[in-house]
Design a protein around this motif. Sequence first.
Motif, mmCIF file in Angstrom:
data_model
loop_
_atom_site.group_PDB
_atom_site.id
_atom_site.type_symbol
_atom_site.label_atom_id
_atom_site.label_comp_id
_atom_site.label_asym_id
_atom_site.label_seq_id
_atom_site.Cartn_x
_atom_site.Cartn_y
_atom_site.Cartn_z
ATOM 1 N N THR A 159 0.847 -1.185 0.000
ATOM 2 C CA THR A 159 0.000 0.000 0.000
ATOM 3 C C THR A 159 0.885 1.238 0.000
ATOM 4 N N ILE A 160 0.545 2.213 -0.817
ATOM 5 C CA ILE A 160 1.251 3.499 -0.808
ATOM 6 C C ILE A 160 0.345 4.518 -0.148
ATOM 7 N N MET A 161 0.896 5.215 0.837
ATOM 8 C CA MET A 161 0.106 6.185 1.592
ATOM 9 C C MET A 161 0.991 7.347 2.027
ATOM 10 N N PRO A 162 0.389 8.451 2.457
ATOM 11 C CA PRO A 162 1.197 9.565 2.965
ATOM 12 C C PRO A 162 1.983 9.149 4.211
ATOM 13 N N TYR A 163 3.175 9.690 4.342
ATOM 14 C CA TYR A 163 4.015 9.469 5.512
ATOM 15 C C TYR A 163 3.320 9.999 6.753
ATOM 16 N N ARG A 164 3.469 9.271 7.855
ATOM 17 C CA ARG A 164 3.007 9.711 9.175
ATOM 18 C C ARG A 164 4.160 9.526 10.157
ATOM 19 N N ASP A 165 4.116 10.240 11.269
ATOM 20 C CA ASP A 165 5.218 10.209 12.233
ATOM 21 C C ASP A 165 5.614 8.798 12.660
ATOM 22 N N HIS A 166 4.665 7.890 12.773
ATOM 23 C CA HIS A 166 4.998 6.538 13.219
ATOM 24 C C HIS A 166 5.773 5.736 12.159
ATOM 25 N N PHE A 186 4.930 13.440 0.566
ATOM 26 C CA PHE A 186 5.892 12.461 1.070
ATOM 27 C C PHE A 186 5.126 11.163 1.288
ATOM 28 N N PHE A 187 5.538 10.115 0.593
ATOM 29 C CA PHE A 187 4.787 8.852 0.602
ATOM 30 C C PHE A 187 5.658 7.684 1.024
ATOM 31 N N VAL A 188 5.013 6.717 1.655
ATOM 32 C CA VAL A 188 5.678 5.470 2.013
ATOM 33 C C VAL A 188 4.923 4.309 1.387
ATOM 34 N N ALA A 189 5.659 3.274 1.085
ATOM 35 C CA ALA A 189 5.063 2.005 0.641
ATOM 36 C C ALA A 189 5.140 1.055 1.830
ATOM 37 N N LEU A 190 4.016 0.463 2.157
ATOM 38 C CA LEU A 190 3.930 -0.428 3.312
ATOM 39 C C LEU A 190 3.595 -1.842 2.870
#
Length: 140
Positions: free
Chosen positions: A3-10, A47-51
Amino acid sequence: MTTIMPYRDHHFAGVASLWAEAFPDDSSWNRPEVAIPEKMRFQPDLFFVALEADAVVGSVMAGYEGHRGWISRIAVLKAFRGRGLGRSLLDHAEARLAALGCIKVNLQVLASNAATAEFYARSGYAVEARISMSKRLGGR
């Protein structure tokens, strides 16, 4: 499933690990403890992360100043490369930039990084006859 989603602090620890693997010789101003807070101050929605099962396996930063878009800090964990995840992150960032009205995206690749340059070439990017110049401000 990724899943690609916006970066969050965690996501910080996961991104820090990813960048340590992807950019082992990085400059001090690109380290996560410097770059991430700055990005979260300016256009954090780009800013995105892949999870994969809640673990960070990829990231990409984008920026837009109203004239040109920029892609930077794209990375995928070595164990997840070759699956199209880098391309998915790039496509996701480009789509978000296009939604903002961006019509051209720029990026920079170290001249010594042929594999990354080839990745971008396969994704439709071309080398332009430009000189990349920079200036560090504020002693960072």
